[in-house]
Design a protein around this motif. Structure first.
Motif, PDB file in Angstrom:
ATOM      1  N   TRP A  51       0.830  -1.208   0.000  1.00  0.00           N
ATOM      2  CA  TRP A  51       0.000   0.000   0.000  1.00  0.00           C
ATOM      3  C   TRP A  51       0.860   1.251   0.000  1.00  0.00           C
ATOM      4  O   TRP A  51       0.581   2.215  -0.709  1.00  0.00           O
ATOM      5  N   SER A  52       1.923   1.215   0.796  1.00  0.00           N
ATOM      6  CA  SER A  52       2.801   2.375   0.895  1.00  0.00           C
ATOM      7  C   SER A  52       3.439   2.690  -0.446  1.00  0.00           C
ATOM      8  O   SER A  52       3.487   3.843  -0.883  1.00  0.00           O
ATOM      9  N   MET A  53       3.922   1.659  -1.133  1.00  0.00           N
ATOM     10  CA  MET A  53       4.597   1.871  -2.403  1.00  0.00           C
ATOM     11  C   MET A  53       3.619   2.294  -3.501  1.00  0.00           C
ATOM     12  O   MET A  53       3.933   3.102  -4.370  1.00  0.00           O
ATOM     13  N   ALA A  54       2.395   1.751  -3.451  1.00  0.00           N
ATOM     14  CA  ALA A  54       1.426   2.016  -4.516  1.00  0.00           C
ATOM     15  C   ALA A  54       0.645   3.298  -4.315  1.00  0.00           C
ATOM     16  O   ALA A  54       0.281   3.973  -5.270  1.00  0.00           O
ATOM     17  N   LEU A 115       3.405   7.770  -8.126  1.00  0.00           N
ATOM     18  CA  LEU A 115       2.579   8.917  -7.751  1.00  0.00           C
ATOM     19  C   LEU A 115       1.190   8.902  -8.386  1.00  0.00           C
ATOM     20  O   LEU A 115       0.546   9.936  -8.481  1.00  0.00           O
ATOM     21  N   GLY A 116       0.739   7.743  -8.803  1.00  0.00           N
ATOM     22  CA  GLY A 116      -0.617   7.625  -9.307  1.00  0.00           C
ATOM     23  C   GLY A 116      -0.714   7.628 -10.821  1.00  0.00           C
ATOM     24  O   GLY A 116       0.290   7.713 -11.538  1.00  0.00           O
ATOM     25  N   TYR A 117      -1.941   7.530 -11.306  1.00  0.00           N
ATOM     26  CA  TYR A 117      -2.235   7.473 -12.734  1.00  0.00           C
ATOM     27  C   TYR A 117      -1.605   8.655 -13.467  1.00  0.00           C
ATOM     28  O   TYR A 117      -1.689   9.794 -13.027  1.00  0.00           O
ATOM     29  N   LYS A 118      -0.982   8.361 -14.621  1.00  0.00           N
ATOM     30  CA  LYS A 118      -0.315   9.395 -15.395  1.00  0.00           C
ATOM     31  C   LYS A 118      -1.235   9.927 -16.494  1.00  0.00           C
ATOM     32  O   LYS A 118      -1.762   9.157 -17.306  1.00  0.00           O
ATOM     33  N   ILE A 119      -1.413  11.228 -16.515  1.00  0.00           N
ATOM     34  CA  ILE A 119      -2.174  11.884 -17.572  1.00  0.00           C
ATOM     35  C   ILE A 119      -1.345  11.860 -18.856  1.00  0.00           C
ATOM     36  O   ILE A 119      -0.179  12.247 -18.864  1.00  0.00           O
ATOM     37  N   ALA A 120      -1.958  11.373 -19.927  1.00  0.00           N
ATOM     38  CA  ALA A 120      -1.287  11.218 -21.229  1.00  0.00           C
ATOM     39  C   ALA A 120      -0.051  10.324 -21.115  1.00  0.00           C
ATOM     40  O   ALA A 120       0.850  10.394 -21.948  1.00  0.00           O
ATOM     41  N   GLY A 121      -0.009   9.500 -20.060  1.00  0.00           N
ATOM     42  CA  GLY A 121       1.126   8.612 -19.863  1.00  0.00           C
ATOM     43  C   GLY A 121       2.390   9.317 -19.437  1.00  0.00           C
ATOM     44  O   GLY A 121       3.468   8.713 -19.424  1.00  0.00           O
ATOM     45  N   LEU A 122       2.281  10.597 -19.043  1.00  0.00           N
ATOM     46  CA  LEU A 122       3.471  11.396 -18.740  1.00  0.00           C
ATOM     47  C   LEU A 122       3.504  11.952 -17.324  1.00  0.00           C
ATOM     48  O   LEU A 122       4.536  11.872 -16.639  1.00  0.00           O
ATOM     49  N   VAL A 123       2.400  12.551 -16.882  1.00  0.00           N
ATOM     50  CA  VAL A 123       2.395  13.301 -15.618  1.00  0.00           C
ATOM     51  C   VAL A 123       1.383  12.695 -14.648  1.00  0.00           C
ATOM     52  O   VAL A 123       0.192  12.637 -14.961  1.00  0.00           O
ATOM     53  N   SER A 180      14.221  12.769  -6.471  1.00  0.00           N
ATOM     54  CA  SER A 180      14.760  12.162  -7.688  1.00  0.00           C
ATOM     55  C   SER A 180      15.926  11.221  -7.406  1.00  0.00           C
ATOM     56  O   SER A 180      16.335  10.455  -8.287  1.00  0.00           O
ATOM     57  N   GLN A 181      16.459  11.270  -6.168  1.00  0.00           N
ATOM     58  CA  GLN A 181      17.593  10.414  -5.821  1.00  0.00           C
ATOM     59  C   GLN A 181      17.344   9.611  -4.546  1.00  0.00           C
ATOM     60  O   GLN A 181      18.276   9.170  -3.881  1.00  0.00           O
ATOM     61  N   ALA A 182      16.056   9.440  -4.202  1.00  0.00           N
ATOM     62  CA  ALA A 182      15.687   8.644  -3.031  1.00  0.00           C
ATOM     63  C   ALA A 182      15.955   7.167  -3.310  1.00  0.00           C
ATOM     64  O   ALA A 182      16.162   6.774  -4.464  1.00  0.00           O
ATOM     65  N   PRO A 183      15.974   6.315  -2.268  1.00  0.00           N
ATOM     66  CA  PRO A 183      16.157   4.872  -2.487  1.00  0.00           C
ATOM     67  C   PRO A 183      15.163   4.311  -3.511  1.00  0.00           C
ATOM     68  O   PRO A 183      15.499   3.427  -4.286  1.00  0.00           O
ATOM     69  N   ILE A 184      13.929   4.828  -3.490  1.00  0.00           N
ATOM     70  CA  ILE A 184      12.969   4.555  -4.554  1.00  0.00           C
ATOM     71  C   ILE A 184      12.611   5.905  -5.159  1.00  0.00           C
ATOM     72  O   ILE A 184      11.777   6.635  -4.622  1.00  0.00           O
ATOM     73  N   PRO A 185      13.245   6.299  -6.267  1.00  0.00           N
ATOM     74  CA  PRO A 185      13.007   7.631  -6.834  1.00  0.00           C
ATOM     75  C   PRO A 185      11.608   7.764  -7.406  1.00  0.00           C
ATOM     76  O   PRO A 185      10.986   6.786  -7.824  1.00  0.00           O
ATOM     77  N   PHE A 186      11.105   9.008  -7.421  1.00  0.00           N
ATOM     78  CA  PHE A 186       9.769   9.286  -7.938  1.00  0.00           C
ATOM     79  C   PHE A 186       9.824   9.884  -9.341  1.00  0.00           C
ATOM     80  O   PHE A 186       8.848   9.857 -10.066  1.00  0.00           O
ATOM     81  N   TRP A 187      10.948  10.487  -9.706  1.00  0.00           N
ATOM     82  CA  TRP A 187      11.183  10.935 -11.075  1.00  0.00           C
ATOM     83  C   TRP A 187      12.689  10.933 -11.316  1.00  0.00           C
ATOM     84  O   TRP A 187      13.485  10.891 -10.371  1.00  0.00           O
ATOM     85  N   VAL A 188      13.067  10.921 -12.562  1.00  0.00           N
ATOM     86  CA  VAL A 188      14.501  10.891 -12.902  1.00  0.00           C
ATOM     87  C   VAL A 188      14.796  11.988 -13.913  1.00  0.00           C
ATOM     88  O   VAL A 188      13.950  12.332 -14.754  1.00  0.00           O
ATOM     89  N   TRP A 189      15.991  12.545 -13.797  1.00  0.00           N
ATOM     90  CA  TRP A 189      16.436  13.593 -14.717  1.00  0.00           C
ATOM     91  C   TRP A 189      17.255  12.957 -15.830  1.00  0.00           C
ATOM     92  O   TRP A 189      18.285  12.339 -15.582  1.00  0.00           O
ATOM     93  N   GLU A 190      16.781  13.101 -17.048  1.00  0.00           N
ATOM     94  CA  GLU A 190      17.519  12.598 -18.204  1.00  0.00           C
ATOM     95  C   GLU A 190      18.544  13.621 -18.680  1.00  0.00           C
ATOM     96  O   GLU A 190      19.350  13.338 -19.554  1.00  0.00           O
ATOM     97  N   GLN A 191      18.456  14.812 -18.090  1.00  0.00           N
ATOM     98  CA  GLN A 191      19.413  15.892 -18.376  1.00  0.00           C
ATOM     99  C   GLN A 191      19.981  16.333 -17.030  1.00  0.00           C
ATOM    100  O   GLN A 191      19.567  17.336 -16.460  1.00  0.00           O
TER     101      GLN A 191
END
Length: 292
Positions: A51-54, A115-123, A180-191
């Motif tokens: 539950w915590s992760m999802a 962080l939940g359902y992604k709008i347009a598969g992105l956000v 972005s750098q947590a043990p389980i990151p929530f987003w990643v920087w490609e730049q």
């Protein structure tokens, strides 16, 4: 309204508890393999961890959003509540969709699946909600605080937009490197950038997005009289400081001290100073006339 006030308090409490629960999971459980193995050896432990992760991040942002929405409706009325929430969510979502698909205005990044359902598969749908409840909290404190300073009305609103956007961006100084750098990151920087893995462009994007939706909200608010008398700013202050604390604990756990210092100087100090002015130099008759 009394019942709404009670619900608002319960939601705020749940918001803070959910963040504390999430912090414990990110900082204590996930990095500790032995503890996580023991926890998930029990059926109840598996359910809690799953539950915590999802949904842990989703829950605390939903609770914060509803708490601030009720507060805005109860204190300002339907027009001013929606006049801020709609542009905040709509314009921040537009910026996030542009950012994740083109790299403008934040830089190149992508969200992961926590962080939940992604709008347009992105956000994730929760992201524009967080822009709303943190942005509103910063803006309303700035606006009421600046009402206590003698200045032209247009300059007062401009100051509220500037301070509100700065305090919102200062929260991101602290949150973004850690999340972005947590043990389980929530987003990643490609730049990757020079500021603890983030490009400086990210902060310009945050400041610009905040200023745009706060400016639109200001124009909508000025279409109808706005009564800022009897404004108890405890909830927006608590929302801001609780979320800042969440980000601070994550950053300190990762060894990121400079972002925390910058966030305190540019975010917490102005918010607390404006809150102090609002609560210690309050004149309800002047507030009504100045914003009408």
């Amino acid at each position: 309204m009394k019942k709404l006030s009670n619900v608002e308090g319960y939601l705020l409490t749940g918001h803070i508890i959910s963040m504390a629960f999430g912090l414990a999971g990110i900082i204590l459980v996930v990095p500790n393999i032995d503890f996580m193995t023991k926890l998930t050896s029990f059926e109840w432990g598996q359910k809690i961890f799953a539950w915590s992760m999802a949904g842990g991040g989703v829950i605390y942002m939903l609770l914060g959003t509803v708490a601030v929405a009720i507060y805005a409706y109860r204190k300002l009325g339907l027009w001013h509540w929606l006049g801020f929430m709609v542009p905040a969510i709509g314009l921040s979502l537009t910026s996030e969709l542009l950012g994740t698909s083109t790299g403008f205005p934040f830089g190149h990044y992508r969200y992961l699946s926590n962080l939940g359902y992604k709008i347009a598969g992105l956000v994730p749908f929760t992201i524009p909600l967080s822009w709303f409840y943190l942005g509103f909290s910063a803006y309303i404190i700035a606006l009421v605080g600046l009402q206590t300073i003698a200045m032209k009305n247009w300059l007062r609103y401009l100051g509220a937009i500037a301070f509100g956007s700065l305090c919102l961006t200062s929260w991101d100084f602290v949150l973004d490197p850690a999340m972005s750098q947590a043990p389980i990151p929530f987003w990643v920087w490609e730049q990757p950038g020079a500021f603890f893995g983030m490009p400086y462009q990210n902060f310009a994007g945050w400041m610009g997005t905040g200023m745009v939706f706060m400016a639109v909200a200001t124009l909508l608010w000025r279409m109808k009289p706005l009564n800022l008398s009897d404004m108890d700013l405890s909830l927006p202050l608590t929302i801001y400081l609780a979320n800042f604390t969440f980000a601070t604990v994550l950053s300190l756990a990762a060894g990121f001290y400079l972002p925390v210092l910058l966030g305190i100087v540019l975010g917490v100090v102005p918010i607390v100073a404006l809150y102090w002015r609002a609560t210690n130099n309050f004149n309800s008759s002047e507030l009504w006339l100045q914003v009408k």
